[in-house]
Design a protein around this motif. Sequence first.
Motif, PDB file in Angstrom:
ATOM      1  N   LEU A 222       0.691   6.810  -2.941  1.00  0.00           N
ATOM      2  CA  LEU A 222       0.405   7.918  -2.244  1.00  0.00           C
ATOM      3  C   LEU A 222       1.328   8.552  -1.120  1.00  0.00           C
ATOM      4  O   LEU A 222       1.454   9.533  -0.801  1.00  0.00           O
ATOM      5  CB  LEU A 222      -1.029   7.852  -1.821  1.00  0.00           C
ATOM      6  CG  LEU A 222      -2.357   7.678  -2.516  1.00  0.00           C
ATOM      7  CD1 LEU A 222      -3.701   7.302  -1.757  1.00  0.00           C
ATOM      8  CD2 LEU A 222      -2.424   8.864  -3.438  1.00  0.00           C
TER       9      LEU A 222
ATOM     10  N   GLU B  96      -2.795  -0.959 -17.692  1.00  0.00           N
ATOM     11  CA  GLU B  96      -2.184  -1.976 -18.096  1.00  0.00           C
ATOM     12  C   GLU B  96      -3.104  -2.731 -18.966  1.00  0.00           C
ATOM     13  O   GLU B  96      -4.476  -2.794 -18.759  1.00  0.00           O
ATOM     14  CB  GLU B  96      -1.975  -2.852 -16.729  1.00  0.00           C
ATOM     15  CG  GLU B  96      -0.796  -2.245 -15.792  1.00  0.00           C
ATOM     16  CD  GLU B  96      -1.029  -3.183 -14.525  1.00  0.00           C
ATOM     17  OE1 GLU B  96      -1.903  -3.532 -13.882  1.00  0.00           O
ATOM     18  OE2 GLU B  96       0.243  -3.219 -13.965  1.00  0.00           O
TER      19      GLU B  96
ATOM     20  N   PRO C 170      -2.561   6.119 -12.247  1.00  0.00           N
ATOM     21  CA  PRO C 170      -2.055   4.723 -12.343  1.00  0.00           C
ATOM     22  C   PRO C 170      -1.731   4.766 -13.917  1.00  0.00           C
ATOM     23  O   PRO C 170      -2.417   5.250 -14.660  1.00  0.00           O
ATOM     24  CB  PRO C 170      -3.207   3.782 -12.230  1.00  0.00           C
ATOM     25  CG  PRO C 170      -4.185   4.776 -11.308  1.00  0.00           C
ATOM     26  CD  PRO C 170      -3.877   5.946 -11.612  1.00  0.00           C
TER      27      PRO C 170
ATOM     28  N   MET D 115       2.523  -2.618 -10.170  1.00  0.00           N
ATOM     29  CA  MET D 115       1.751  -1.550 -10.765  1.00  0.00           C
ATOM     30  C   MET D 115       2.658  -0.232 -11.046  1.00  0.00           C
ATOM     31  O   MET D 115       2.996   0.237 -10.059  1.00  0.00           O
ATOM     32  CB  MET D 115       0.650  -1.401  -9.872  1.00  0.00           C
ATOM     33  CG  MET D 115      -0.382  -0.443 -10.369  1.00  0.00           C
ATOM     34  SD  MET D 115      -1.879  -1.241 -11.316  1.00  0.00           S
ATOM     35  CE  MET D 115      -2.888   0.223 -11.393  1.00  0.00           C
TER      36      MET D 115
ATOM     37  N   ASP E 249       0.769  -1.110  -4.673  1.00  0.00           N
ATOM     38  CA  ASP E 249      -0.720  -0.423  -4.679  1.00  0.00           C
ATOM     39  C   ASP E 249      -0.618   1.150  -4.492  1.00  0.00           C
ATOM     40  O   ASP E 249       0.562   1.545  -4.203  1.00  0.00           O
ATOM     41  CB  ASP E 249      -1.396  -1.286  -3.657  1.00  0.00           C
ATOM     42  CG  ASP E 249      -0.782  -1.067  -2.250  1.00  0.00           C
ATOM     43  OD1 ASP E 249      -0.644   0.006  -1.974  1.00  0.00           O
ATOM     44  OD2 ASP E 249      -0.631  -2.024  -1.334  1.00  0.00           O
ATOM     45  N   LEU E 250      -1.857   1.490  -4.629  1.00  0.00           N
ATOM     46  CA  LEU E 250      -2.117   2.875  -4.351  1.00  0.00           C
ATOM     47  C   LEU E 250      -1.587   3.638  -3.386  1.00  0.00           C
ATOM     48  O   LEU E 250      -1.053   4.737  -3.189  1.00  0.00           O
ATOM     49  CB  LEU E 250      -3.613   3.205  -4.840  1.00  0.00           C
ATOM     50  CG  LEU E 250      -3.872   4.712  -4.713  1.00  0.00           C
ATOM     51  CD1 LEU E 250      -3.361   5.398  -5.958  1.00  0.00           C
ATOM     52  CD2 LEU E 250      -5.433   4.968  -4.489  1.00  0.00           C
ATOM     53  N   ASP E 251      -1.836   3.119  -1.991  1.00  0.00           N
ATOM     54  CA  ASP E 251      -1.474   3.591  -0.932  1.00  0.00           C
ATOM     55  C   ASP E 251       0.228   4.052  -0.649  1.00  0.00           C
ATOM     56  O   ASP E 251       0.735   4.875  -0.332  1.00  0.00           O
ATOM     57  CB  ASP E 251      -1.636   2.465   0.515  1.00  0.00           C
ATOM     58  CG  ASP E 251      -3.021   2.587   0.890  1.00  0.00           C
ATOM     59  OD1 ASP E 251      -3.709   3.468   0.129  1.00  0.00           O
ATOM     60  OD2 ASP E 251      -3.323   2.055   1.558  1.00  0.00           O
TER      61      ASP E 251
ATOM     62  N   TYR F  39       2.777   3.704 -11.483  1.00  0.00           N
ATOM     63  CA  TYR F  39       1.972   5.103 -11.217  1.00  0.00           C
ATOM     64  C   TYR F  39       2.840   6.347 -11.705  1.00  0.00           C
ATOM     65  O   TYR F  39       4.074   6.355 -11.716  1.00  0.00           O
ATOM     66  CB  TYR F  39       1.794   5.131  -9.688  1.00  0.00           C
ATOM     67  CG  TYR F  39       0.877   4.245  -9.153  1.00  0.00           C
ATOM     68  CD1 TYR F  39      -0.636   4.490  -9.196  1.00  0.00           C
ATOM     69  CD2 TYR F  39       1.277   2.992  -8.802  1.00  0.00           C
ATOM     70  CE1 TYR F  39      -1.415   3.515  -8.617  1.00  0.00           C
ATOM     71  CE2 TYR F  39       0.307   2.104  -8.249  1.00  0.00           C
ATOM     72  CZ  TYR F  39      -1.140   2.218  -8.050  1.00  0.00           C
ATOM     73  OH  TYR F  39      -1.832   1.364  -7.734  1.00  0.00           O
TER      74      TYR F  39
ATOM     75  N   ALA G  20      -6.845   1.321 -10.059  1.00  0.00           N
ATOM     76  CA  ALA G  20      -5.758   2.218  -9.360  1.00  0.00           C
ATOM     77  C   ALA G  20      -5.026   1.428  -8.171  1.00  0.00           C
ATOM     78  O   ALA G  20      -4.312   1.874  -7.537  1.00  0.00           O
ATOM     79  CB  ALA G  20      -6.311   3.687  -8.746  1.00  0.00           C
ATOM     80  N   ARG G  21      -5.719   0.205  -8.156  1.00  0.00           N
ATOM     81  CA  ARG G  21      -5.267  -0.663  -7.117  1.00  0.00           C
ATOM     82  C   ARG G  21      -5.120  -0.306  -5.906  1.00  0.00           C
ATOM     83  O   ARG G  21      -4.192  -0.040  -5.094  1.00  0.00           O
ATOM     84  CB  ARG G  21      -3.818  -1.253  -7.510  1.00  0.00           C
ATOM     85  CG  ARG G  21      -3.713  -2.466  -6.939  1.00  0.00           C
ATOM     86  CD  ARG G  21      -2.457  -3.529  -7.379  1.00  0.00           C
ATOM     87  NE  ARG G  21      -2.440  -3.861  -8.744  1.00  0.00           N
ATOM     88  CZ  ARG G  21      -1.467  -4.480  -9.214  1.00  0.00           C
ATOM     89  NH1 ARG G  21      -0.315  -4.525  -8.666  1.00  0.00           N
ATOM     90  NH2 ARG G  21      -1.396  -4.870 -10.588  1.00  0.00           N
TER      91      ARG G  21
ATOM     92  N   PRO H 145      -3.755  -6.165 -20.989  1.00  0.00           N
ATOM     93  CA  PRO H 145      -3.499  -7.736 -20.870  1.00  0.00           C
ATOM     94  C   PRO H 145      -2.893  -8.341 -22.043  1.00  0.00           C
ATOM     95  O   PRO H 145      -3.179  -7.860 -23.165  1.00  0.00           O
ATOM     96  CB  PRO H 145      -5.118  -8.550 -20.903  1.00  0.00           C
ATOM     97  CG  PRO H 145      -5.846  -7.518 -20.499  1.00  0.00           C
ATOM     98  CD  PRO H 145      -5.442  -5.982 -20.896  1.00  0.00           C
TER      99      PRO H 145
END
Lengths: 117, 412
Positions: free
Chosen positions: A91, A113, A110, A1, A86-88, A3, B160-161, A115
Motif C-alpha cells: 500500500l 499463492e 495479492p 508475497m 506484507d500489504l502495508d 502483489y 492479502a497478508r 501450496p
Amino acid sequence: MKYLLLINAGELDLQDTPVGCEPEDWMRFDKEITDSGVVVASESLADLVTATRVQVANDGKRTVTDGPFAETREVLGGFYVIDVPDLDVALDWAARCPGSRGGGSVVVRPVAEFPGA
Amino acid sequence: MDQVEAVFREERGRLLAALARRFGDLDLAEEVTSEAIEAALTRWPVDGVPPNPGGWLMTTARRKAVDRLRRDQVYAAKLAILQVEADRPTPQATGDELPDERLQLFFTCTHPALAAEDRGALTLRCLAGLTTPEVARAFLVPTATMAKRIVRAKKKIREARIPFRVPGPDELPERLPGVLQVIYSVFTEGYAASSGPYLQRLDLAEEAIRLARILHRLLPDAREATGLLALMLLIHARRDARSGPDGEIVLLEDQDRSRWEQEMIAEGRDLVVAALTGRPAGPYAVQAAINAVHDEATDFAGTDWPQIVQLYDVLLELDPSPVIALNRAAAIALRDGPEAGLCLLDELAAEPVLRDYHPFALARADLLQRLDRVPEAIAAYEHALTLAGSEPEREHVRRRLAVLRSPSRTDR
C-alpha cells in the motif's frame, strides 16, 4: 508475497496536469521502486483505442471485437508486480505511485499463492 | 458470565494477539486459543492453577498449533512461516507475563483495507472476546451473516497478508484515528441503536468502553485515545437517566441528574484533563470536554452554554462537518434563544448530509415549537417522524405531535 498494482488513470484533464503525476514524477517513481529491488514485472499499456477483446463461446466460435472502450471513468494504464513482505508495504508503494494522484487510483491485488507451486 | 469466564475473556485477547502475530494466521490462533482455554477450564480445577497461568496457556496453545500442523500438511504449507515458528523455543521463561501484543491486533482488526462494517465486528470478536453469535446480536444481524462477514475479513487478513504490526511513529497519526473510529462507532451503535425496539444497547456501549480502556492502557500517551475513553465515560454516565420506565427517550433537559453515575463522571473528567493538556486538543478530547460541562451542571438551566458554544467553535475548526455545525446551532439556541438557533439551522438546511438526518429535523421542529410557530412545528415533526430509526425515537416525536395537536393546548 507478490502483489499486482493496477494503475488506473484518472479522468484526462488536459487543462491542468495534476500535481505529482507528470512524466518526471513517473520516472522518479519508476527509478525508486526499481532500485529498491521489489519489482518483479512492470509495463505500461498502449492507448486504449488499440485494445481488442476476444471471447470464445461454448461451441468454440471465436468473437473478436474492437475495444472494450471506457465504460467506466477509470482506464487501466499499466501495472507493477512487486514482491514485498506484507500489504502495508504494498500500500505504501501504491500511495507513492503517481497513478494514485490526480483522480487516478492504484488497486492492489495479492497474487494467489498455491501450496507446492 | 461467571468469574472464571470473565478472567479468560481478558486473557483470551492477549493470547490470541500473541499467537496471531507469531503464526500470522488469525484462524489458527483462534482455534488453539479456544482449545487452550478449554483445557485450562478442565485441568485447573483438578490440578490447581499453575504458577504462571499466562505462560501455561501460551505453551498449551503453541503445542496445539504444532499438533494441528502435523495433522494438516496442506495447511502447514500454506503457513510456511509456522514451521520455523514451531521449532523455536518457547519464550515463556523470560517473564511471568505474556507480552501484550494486543495493540498489533487492534491495528490489524481495524485495518483500512477491511470493509468498514467488518472492522467493528472483528474487533469485538478478537479483542473484546465476544463469540460470533454475540457479535451478531450486537449488530442485530443473523449469526450466519455475521459468521460470513468474519470469515471474509479473516480471509482477507490472511490472503492479502495484512500484517500484525504497530504502525511506526510516523504512520501513527494516520492510522490511530481509524482505530478510534471503530471503537466509537461500536459505542454510538450501542448508545443510540440505529434500529430496533430499544433506544440503547448498553452491552455494546460497555464493550466499546472496555476496548477503549485496553487501548488507553496500551497507548497511554496517545491523547486522542484518552479523549475517546473520556468521551464515552462522560456520556455513558448518564445512561440510566436517558430512558424512562417504558423505554421512552428522556431528553437531557428532563433527566433526573441524581441518576447520573458520579464515579464515572469523575473518572471521565480526570481523563479529559489529561487529553486536553499540552498540545492542541483533538476532536475526541473536545467532545469529551463538552460532555464534561453538561455533566457538571446541576440542572439544565444552569449549564454553562457560553462555554459549550466555545468548545463547539473549537470542534468545528478541527472537524468542519455539518453534524457538528448542527450541534453548535443547538447550543447557540440555548445560549441566545431559539430564533438565533433557527437562523443557523436554516443556513445548514441545504447540506446533503443533514437533509434526511433525524436529529436535524428534530432540532428544527423543537425550535419552531419553542417559537410557538405551531403549523410549521407540526410539519417539521411529521418530517422527523419519517426519519426516526428506533421505536423510542418515533414515540418521542409522536408525543410531541400529540401535544401540539391537542385542542386544549395552552402552554408554550
